[in-house]
Design a protein around this motif. Structure first.
Motif, PDB file in Angstrom:
ATOM      1  N   ALA A 369      -5.770   2.552  -5.389  1.00 30.53           N
ATOM      2  CA  ALA A 369      -6.543   1.500  -4.746  1.00 30.53           C
ATOM      3  C   ALA A 369      -7.239   2.051  -3.505  1.00 30.53           C
ATOM      4  O   ALA A 369      -6.852   3.095  -2.978  1.00 30.53           O
ATOM      5  CB  ALA A 369      -5.622   0.343  -4.373  1.00 30.53           C
ATOM      6  N   VAL A 370      -8.261   1.330  -3.030  1.00 27.98           N
ATOM      7  CA  VAL A 370      -8.966   1.720  -1.800  1.00 27.98           C
ATOM      8  C   VAL A 370      -7.945   1.849  -0.655  1.00 27.98           C
ATOM      9  O   VAL A 370      -8.039   2.751   0.174  1.00 27.98           O
ATOM     10  CB  VAL A 370     -10.063   0.682  -1.477  1.00 27.98           C
ATOM     11  CG1 VAL A 370     -10.601   0.865  -0.071  1.00 27.98           C
ATOM     12  CG2 VAL A 370     -11.189   0.784  -2.512  1.00 27.98           C
ATOM     13  N   GLU A 388     -16.206   6.444  -1.104  1.00 30.04           N
ATOM     14  CA  GLU A 388     -17.399   5.803  -1.686  1.00 30.04           C
ATOM     15  C   GLU A 388     -17.100   4.381  -2.184  1.00 30.04           C
ATOM     16  O   GLU A 388     -17.859   3.460  -1.937  1.00 30.04           O
ATOM     17  CB  GLU A 388     -18.011   6.604  -2.836  1.00 30.04           C
ATOM     18  CG  GLU A 388     -18.090   8.109  -2.692  1.00 30.04           C
ATOM     19  CD  GLU A 388     -18.564   8.658  -1.382  1.00 30.04           C
ATOM     20  OE1 GLU A 388     -19.588   8.183  -0.838  1.00 30.04           O
ATOM     21  OE2 GLU A 388     -17.915   9.596  -0.880  1.00 30.04           O
ATOM     22  N   LYS A 389     -15.993   4.204  -2.890  1.00 24.74           N
ATOM     23  CA  LYS A 389     -15.684   2.833  -3.302  1.00 24.74           C
ATOM     24  C   LYS A 389     -15.358   2.000  -2.066  1.00 24.74           C
ATOM     25  O   LYS A 389     -15.737   0.828  -1.977  1.00 24.74           O
ATOM     26  CB  LYS A 389     -14.517   2.804  -4.293  1.00 24.74           C
ATOM     27  CG  LYS A 389     -14.269   1.422  -4.883  1.00 24.74           C
ATOM     28  CD  LYS A 389     -13.163   1.435  -5.907  1.00 24.74           C
ATOM     29  CE  LYS A 389     -12.918   0.068  -6.517  1.00 24.74           C
ATOM     30  NZ  LYS A 389     -11.851   0.122  -7.556  1.00 24.74           N
ATOM     31  N   GLY A 390     -14.683   2.602  -1.103  1.00 24.40           N
ATOM     32  CA  GLY A 390     -14.405   1.902   0.153  1.00 24.40           C
ATOM     33  C   GLY A 390     -15.693   1.416   0.803  1.00 24.40           C
ATOM     34  O   GLY A 390     -15.762   0.307   1.336  1.00 24.40           O
ATOM     35  N   SER A 391     -16.714   2.245   0.762  1.00 22.65           N
ATOM     36  CA  SER A 391     -18.017   1.850   1.309  1.00 22.65           C
ATOM     37  C   SER A 391     -18.630   0.707   0.501  1.00 22.65           C
ATOM     38  O   SER A 391     -19.228  -0.221   1.061  1.00 22.65           O
ATOM     39  CB  SER A 391     -18.946   3.065   1.313  1.00 22.65           C
ATOM     40  OG  SER A 391     -20.283   2.672   1.491  1.00 22.65           O
ATOM     41  N   GLU A 392     -18.471   0.759  -0.819  1.00 23.00           N
ATOM     42  CA  GLU A 392     -18.995  -0.331  -1.662  1.00 23.00           C
ATOM     43  C   GLU A 392     -18.305  -1.648  -1.318  1.00 23.00           C
ATOM     44  O   GLU A 392     -18.932  -2.717  -1.319  1.00 23.00           O
ATOM     45  CB  GLU A 392     -18.779  -0.022  -3.147  1.00 23.00           C
ATOM     46  CG  GLU A 392     -19.574   1.169  -3.669  1.00 23.00           C
ATOM     47  CD  GLU A 392     -21.078   0.985  -3.567  1.00 23.00           C
ATOM     48  OE1 GLU A 392     -21.558  -0.128  -3.838  1.00 23.00           O
ATOM     49  OE2 GLU A 392     -21.763   1.955  -3.206  1.00 23.00           O
ATOM     50  N   CYS A 424      -6.641  -2.453   7.396  1.00 23.74           N
ATOM     51  CA  CYS A 424      -7.760  -3.045   6.645  1.00 23.74           C
ATOM     52  C   CYS A 424      -7.717  -4.565   6.756  1.00 23.74           C
ATOM     53  O   CYS A 424      -8.761  -5.223   6.815  1.00 23.74           O
ATOM     54  CB  CYS A 424      -7.705  -2.614   5.174  1.00 23.74           C
ATOM     55  SG  CYS A 424      -7.873  -0.834   4.949  1.00 23.74           S
ATOM     56  N   ASP A 425      -6.513  -5.135   6.794  1.00 23.02           N
ATOM     57  CA  ASP A 425      -6.394  -6.589   6.953  1.00 23.02           C
ATOM     58  C   ASP A 425      -6.998  -7.050   8.284  1.00 23.02           C
ATOM     59  O   ASP A 425      -7.600  -8.123   8.354  1.00 23.02           O
ATOM     60  CB  ASP A 425      -4.920  -7.016   6.907  1.00 23.02           C
ATOM     61  CG  ASP A 425      -4.384  -7.006   5.474  1.00 23.02           C
ATOM     62  OD1 ASP A 425      -5.200  -7.078   4.533  1.00 23.02           O
ATOM     63  OD2 ASP A 425      -3.158  -6.919   5.303  1.00 23.02           O
ATOM     64  N   ASP A 426      -6.830  -6.245   9.331  1.00 23.98           N
ATOM     65  CA  ASP A 426      -7.416  -6.609  10.627  1.00 23.98           C
ATOM     66  C   ASP A 426      -8.949  -6.633  10.542  1.00 23.98           C
ATOM     67  O   ASP A 426      -9.609  -7.478  11.155  1.00 23.98           O
ATOM     68  CB  ASP A 426      -6.980  -5.626  11.726  1.00 23.98           C
ATOM     69  CG  ASP A 426      -5.492  -5.724  12.033  1.00 23.98           C
ATOM     70  OD1 ASP A 426      -4.973  -6.846  12.097  1.00 23.98           O
ATOM     71  OD2 ASP A 426      -4.853  -4.660  12.209  1.00 23.98           O
ATOM     72  N   PHE A 427      -9.482  -5.686   9.797  1.00 22.79           N
ATOM     73  CA  PHE A 427     -10.942  -5.639   9.609  1.00 22.79           C
ATOM     74  C   PHE A 427     -11.421  -6.907   8.906  1.00 22.79           C
ATOM     75  O   PHE A 427     -12.364  -7.576   9.341  1.00 22.79           O
ATOM     76  CB  PHE A 427     -11.304  -4.384   8.806  1.00 22.79           C
ATOM     77  CG  PHE A 427     -12.772  -4.218   8.533  1.00 22.79           C
ATOM     78  CD1 PHE A 427     -13.631  -3.739   9.519  1.00 22.79           C
ATOM     79  CD2 PHE A 427     -13.303  -4.519   7.281  1.00 22.79           C
ATOM     80  CE1 PHE A 427     -14.989  -3.577   9.266  1.00 22.79           C
ATOM     81  CE2 PHE A 427     -14.667  -4.359   7.024  1.00 22.79           C
ATOM     82  CZ  PHE A 427     -15.504  -3.888   8.008  1.00 22.79           C
ATOM     83  N   ILE A 428     -10.741  -7.249   7.819  1.00 27.59           N
ATOM     84  CA  ILE A 428     -11.105  -8.442   7.053  1.00 27.59           C
ATOM     85  C   ILE A 428     -10.975  -9.696   7.922  1.00 27.59           C
ATOM     86  O   ILE A 428     -11.827 -10.584   7.910  1.00 27.59           O
ATOM     87  CB  ILE A 428     -10.191  -8.576   5.813  1.00 27.59           C
ATOM     88  CG1 ILE A 428     -10.407  -7.398   4.863  1.00 27.59           C
ATOM     89  CG2 ILE A 428     -10.406  -9.898   5.096  1.00 27.59           C
ATOM     90  CD1 ILE A 428     -11.699  -7.443   4.108  1.00 27.59           C
ATOM     91  N   LYS A 429      -9.903  -9.746   8.696  1.00 26.92           N
ATOM     92  CA  LYS A 429      -9.648 -10.912   9.548  1.00 26.92           C
ATOM     93  C   LYS A 429     -10.791 -11.112  10.543  1.00 26.92           C
ATOM     94  O   LYS A 429     -11.238 -12.240  10.766  1.00 26.92           O
ATOM     95  CB  LYS A 429      -8.321 -10.700  10.292  1.00 26.92           C
ATOM     96  CG  LYS A 429      -7.844 -11.881  11.115  1.00 26.92           C
ATOM     97  CD  LYS A 429      -7.149 -12.901  10.214  1.00 26.92           C
ATOM     98  CE  LYS A 429      -6.400 -13.980  10.994  1.00 26.92           C
ATOM     99  NZ  LYS A 429      -7.257 -14.796  11.869  1.00 26.92           N
ATOM    100  N   TYR A 446      -8.963  -4.160  -2.184  1.00 30.33           N
ATOM    101  CA  TYR A 446      -8.208  -3.152  -1.436  1.00 30.33           C
ATOM    102  C   TYR A 446      -6.918  -2.744  -2.125  1.00 30.33           C
ATOM    103  O   TYR A 446      -6.375  -1.690  -1.848  1.00 30.33           O
ATOM    104  CB  TYR A 446      -7.896  -3.660  -0.023  1.00 30.33           C
ATOM    105  CG  TYR A 446      -9.100  -3.631   0.889  1.00 30.33           C
ATOM    106  CD1 TYR A 446      -9.418  -2.472   1.605  1.00 30.33           C
ATOM    107  CD2 TYR A 446      -9.936  -4.726   1.010  1.00 30.33           C
ATOM    108  CE1 TYR A 446     -10.529  -2.425   2.431  1.00 30.33           C
ATOM    109  CE2 TYR A 446     -11.056  -4.686   1.838  1.00 30.33           C
ATOM    110  CZ  TYR A 446     -11.346  -3.526   2.538  1.00 30.33           C
ATOM    111  OH  TYR A 446     -12.452  -3.481   3.340  1.00 30.33           O
ATOM    112  N   SER A 447      -6.389  -3.621  -2.993  1.00 25.15           N
ATOM    113  CA  SER A 447      -5.058  -3.348  -3.551  1.00 25.15           C
ATOM    114  C   SER A 447      -5.054  -3.073  -5.049  1.00 25.15           C
ATOM    115  O   SER A 447      -4.059  -2.586  -5.569  1.00 25.15           O
ATOM    116  CB  SER A 447      -4.125  -4.522  -3.238  1.00 25.15           C
ATOM    117  OG  SER A 447      -4.694  -5.727  -3.729  1.00 25.15           O
ATOM    118  N   GLN A 448      -6.149  -3.387  -5.749  1.00 26.02           N
ATOM    119  CA  GLN A 448      -6.173  -3.182  -7.194  1.00 26.02           C
ATOM    120  C   GLN A 448      -7.088  -2.008  -7.538  1.00 26.02           C
ATOM    121  O   GLN A 448      -8.282  -2.033  -7.264  1.00 26.02           O
ATOM    122  CB  GLN A 448      -6.673  -4.450  -7.904  1.00 26.02           C
ATOM    123  CG  GLN A 448      -5.759  -5.646  -7.668  1.00 26.02           C
ATOM    124  CD  GLN A 448      -6.204  -6.917  -8.398  1.00 26.02           C
ATOM    125  OE1 GLN A 448      -5.457  -7.872  -8.456  1.00 26.02           O
ATOM    126  NE2 GLN A 448      -7.404  -6.939  -8.958  1.00 26.02           N
TER     127      GLN A 448
END
Ligand code: TRP
Ligand code: ZN
Length: 885
Positions: A369-370, A388-392, A424-429, A446-448
């Motif tokens: 996963a990312v 790259e997928k993280g950027s997508e 990453c959760d902080d970013f999303i939050k 992020y998890s799959q």
């Protein structure tokens, strides 16, 4: 090398550190046969971790401990425990100072991690866990400290002494030595530490920030490269301005330095105030670097600079969060490159790369996963998925929230978390809070692991004038066995009428029609969207701009794809329609080859490309992209079982047919652009890149004709052009041609001219390693004996071995397994010298499931042989064992 069986580390086991480090004071004494590192750490108990004084466990590897003083008491061996990876001691109180001295050997460090020597200079690479090879420390990103660093070295050989932050003092020492002290006022984790000592020259410039502060900019290189820094300097200033304008991010220190080193495992490293770069990612001038190299320098300079905020000011809590900084920073550098050049062409190149290489990774044994939830060796997770997928994934947030909402979210993220190590959760939050949005389902990205499939079908109701699109999403299983729940998939789409015009879109239930392009969110396993007021059956243009990293399928006919190629208002989708058409045609040829039938190319591909070629209104870089057939690697990725020989035969046949049928048009375009190249001095700008891109792809087709006038033009381009883009293309075209005498002559002349420039020699190696003519392995083996080759330099290994195994598929996958054996031997040799490079070079062997059973057996046998080859690094062990599992 490890002494214990490597063990898996899990995200769910994360615990905050027991102790914190407030100040780090380092003194390095550099010598030719060893170096001494004195560390003074001002430490305290982490208040978040309760009461009591648990043991202090410091990381340390390959260190010779000379002394330990804890709270001013010199310890004896009875006072601590020492293993080959840790030093454990008992703190006397809640706050204390720890002093250690260790001896290390940068002069024999071939792994290029920690402190090492490259071309006579000392340099460091600490990300991810290299600082523990420098001194005993809490080597984890959530321990952040201010640093002062003193470097002491012989003055004559190492006149330049650098570290992070600002220089605060320097002076002469004894025995021809001198010293310098640097202070970095920003708290940082140890992975951002850097030190350089060498005989370097620098190019200087300055930048005035948005609040009128003057920042000194310096690029340090070996003296012979001082004339190759201007492009990187220009790129740096553009990056600094762009980050102010686009993200409101200002640089913070008074000085920003880049150092170029020849031996480097990756592209570059964002150490605070002192970026260390692979010389291939800094040095560029017309005569020695191609257009692609110029664009890569611009992108990497930007990437590392952007890390100052997305990575350094706000860093990662733990290494599972790596994409927090890497995915976001790749997204930022892609936006920058898109703004500096052609945005559509940048998107095409990024997507082609993602679909070929990241999709393959996501379908292979190392799929993750990312935000991975376990790893053995973190160095193995600097992957296409994380980057790259993280950027997508960040790009999809941008699409869902819109540019303004995204900027509000990034502002909040930087403000809220400045100086922190976060997740990453902080970013999303922050994105959610700034927009009042709910991204909880979105977080599954992020998890799959695995690439979602999105199958689309249509239904038109002429009486009701409605048009429905039904989306079915699924995600193949991955080795982590995580259950796959539906993703949030933003699909940007439009509907074209019979004339190719966009239809204003109105979904059932909406009051009025809106734009001709819009984003819909597919959130269910199956979901239908119905458009109303549709007077005639439209043609859908789906996933515009590649709005989500999925494999979309829609049953387009070849005629429909040709229609989209001409009429779609979305440039990316015009290109993609051409690629889909080419894939259909090539797969038909592959089938013919497998059935032993004569190959016959669909005339429609020829016609479609003839139209593209004669369209003078199109951006020439777009024309070049549209003329490029899908690569063999991409055709492999989309095959159930890849037939190496059939793929190669089909693609080469199509190229030859296109060359013959489009000769006139290609020749006109080639000559016109070549004339312009002769008349205009080299400029590293988008319009010029575009012109040369078309000129060069045209030449590579034209040479397939074998006509004497093309050979003459190629030789002229090789001999007389003033830039490496034209010269190297001419060389590559010759190397892949049957003109043996001209080829040998050109290779010899090129090597003679550039023997003193290692980066140009890398190109010379690559061009030959990539030649798909028979006998590829023998050529590569011979080149490994060339004086310019050394297995100790990662750029050389990538140029020769990486290019062979990654791009020369027909030779690497030779049916007798010789390519596999060669690669395995190399990996075994590199395993001891440089585990990170060994493990990266292994990737082609891990894809064994893609091939026929005979090749599968040969590839697996080589993986088994590596596994049995004795002491494996954790890097190689993880990749090999997961590949065989
Ligand atoms: N953080 C670096 C980047 O910007 C990656 C990197 C550089 C790296 N050198 C490395 C990662 C060595 C692992 C090992 O992408
Ligand atoms: Zn990065």
């Amino acid at each position: 090398m490890r002494t214990e069986q490597p063990k898996m580390i899990y995200l769910k086991d994360y615990q905050a550190p027991d102790y914190l480090i407030d100040e780090t004071h380092l003194t390095f004494e550099l010598f030719e046969d060893h170096s001494l590192v004195h560390a003074q750490l001002v430490m305290r108990r982490n208040p978040e971790r309760g009461t009591g004084l648990p043991p202090l466990v410091l990381d340390g590897q390959q260190l010779e401990l000379l002394s330990v003083t804890l709270a001013d008491q010199e310890l004896t061996a009875a006072d601590y425990q020492l293993t080959d990876s840790h030093l454990t001691l008992q703190p006397p109180s809640e706050t204390f100072t720890l002093d250690t001295t260790v001896k290390i050997h940068p002069e024999t460090n071939t792994a290029l991690e920690g402190l090492y020597k490259s071309s006579g200079m000392f340099c460091t690479q600490c990300e991810a866990e290299g600082f523990r090879k420098i001194t005993y420390y809490l080597d984890r990103p959530d321990v952040m400290s201010v640093f002062t660093t003193t470097v002491i070295a012989e003055q004559h050989s190492y006149p330049v002494l650098l570290s992070n932050g600002n220089p605060i003092a320097s002076g002469p020492g004894e025995d021809g030595r001198h010293w310098a002290t640097w202070e970095d006022p920003f708290k940082k984790p140890a992975y951002l530490f850097a030190l350089v000592a060498g005989d370097l020259w620098c190019v200087e410039d300055s930048f005035t920030t948005m609040t009128n502060r003057e920042v000194a900019l310096r690029i340090y290189v070996e003296p012979e490269n001082i004339d190759k820094c201007q492009h990187a300097m220009t790129s740096l200033k553009k990056s600094m301005r762009w980050d102010e304008e686009t993200y409101g991010r200002e640089y913070d220190l008074d000085i920003f330095m880049i150092v170029a080193v020849n031996d480097f495992n990756m592209g570059a490293m964002e150490n605070k105030g002192l970026n260390i770069f692979n010389s291939s990612a800094v040095l560029a001038r017309a005569e020695t670097a191609t257009d692609a190299a110029h664009q890569r320098v611009e992108a990497i300079v930007a990437h590392e600079y952007f890390h100052n905020w997305s990575g350094n000011r706000v860093t990662c809590r733990d290494w599972f969060q790596l994409s927090l900084k890497e995915g976001f920073t790749v997204f930022r550098d892609s936006g920058f490159s898109a703004d500096m050049n052609s945005a559509t062409v940048k998107r095409i190149q990024d997507v082609a790369y993602l679909r070929t290489h990241q999709f393959a990774e996501d379908a292979g044994p190392m799929a993750h996963a990312v935000r991975p939830d376990s790893f053995i060796e973190i160095s193995n997770f600097y992957t296409l998925t994380v980057y790259e997928k993280g950027s997508e994934v960040v790009g999809m947030i941008h699409t869902l929230l819109g540019a303004e909402g995204f900027r509000k979210g990034s502002d909040l993220y930087f403000e809220r978390h400045d100086g922190q190590a976060v997740t990453c959760d902080d970013f999303i939050k922050a994105m959610e809070d700034a927009n009042g949005a709910d991204l909880s389902q979105f977080k599954r990205w992020y998890s799959q692991a695995g690439t979602p499939r999105l199958a689309v079908s249509e239904a038109y109701d002429a009486a009701a004038k409605t048009y429905s699109l039904t989306f079915r999403q699924s995600c193949p299983p991955t080795p982590d066995k995580v259950e796959k729940l539906p993703f949030v998939i933003p699909v940007e789409l439009g509907l074209l009428d019979g004339q190719g015009a966009g239809i204003a879109l109105r979904l059932a239930g909406e009051a009025t029609a809106g734009d001709t392009s819009r984003v819909i969110s597919v959130t269910e396993a199956e979901q239908t969207f119905t458009f109303v007021d549709i007077a005639e059956k439209p043609l859908p243009s789906l996933l515009r701009g590649f709005s989500a990293p999925v494999k979309l399928s829609f049953p387009y006919s070849r005629d429909q794809l040709m229609f989209l190629m001409q009429h779609d208002s979305d440039g990316f989708n015009r290109w993609d329609a051409g690629q889909q058409l080419a894939v259909q045609v090539l797969q038909e040829l592959i089938g013919q080859h497998q059935a032993g039938q004569p190959l016959k190319l669909d005339q429609r591909l020829i016609d479609a490309l003839r139209t593209v070629l004669s369209d003078e209104s199109l951006d020439q870089a777009m024309v070049a992209e549209m003329l490029s057939l899908p690569s063999e690697a991409y055709l492999t990725e989309i095959s159930e079982v890849a037939d190496v020989d059939a793929i190669h035969a089909a693609r080469e046949f199509a190229r030859k047919q296109l060359a013959d049928n489009l000769f006139e048009g290609l020749w006109l375009r080639y000559q016109a652009n070549r004339e312009l190249s002769k008349q205009t001095p080299y400029v590293a700008e988008a319009e010029h890149f575009a012109r040369r891109a078309l000129q060069n792809i045209a030449l590579s087709y034209l040479m397939l004709s074998g006509k004497p006038e093309v050979l003459a033009a190629t030789l002229d381009q090789f001999d007389t052009s003033d830039n490496m883009t034209e010269r190297l293309t001419a060389l590559a075209v010759l190397v892949n041609s049957p003109f043996e005498a001209e080829k040998a002559q050109a290779l010899a002349v090129f090597a003679e001219n550039f023997k003193d420039n290692p980066l140009v020699m890398d190109q010379w190696f690559s061009v030959q390693a990539g030649s798909t003519l028979p006998g590829g392995l023998a050529r590569v083996k011979a080149l490994m004996q060339h004086p310019a080759f050394t297995i100790k330099n990662p750029n050389k290994v990538r140029a020769l071995v990486g290019a062979f195994a990654g791009q020369n598929l027909i030779n690497f996958h030779a049916a007798d397994g010789s390519g596999y054996r060669f690669l395995a031997d190399l990996v075994i040799q590199l395993n001891t010298l440089n585990p990170q490079i060994a493990s990266r070079q292994l990737a082609p062997l891990t894809r064994w499931r893609k091939y026929d059973s005979a090749r599968q057996a040969l590839m697996k046998a080589e993986l088994e042989r590596i596994l049995g080859a004795g002491e494996l690094s954790s890097d190689v062990f993880e990749v090999v064992s997961k590949s065989l599992a």
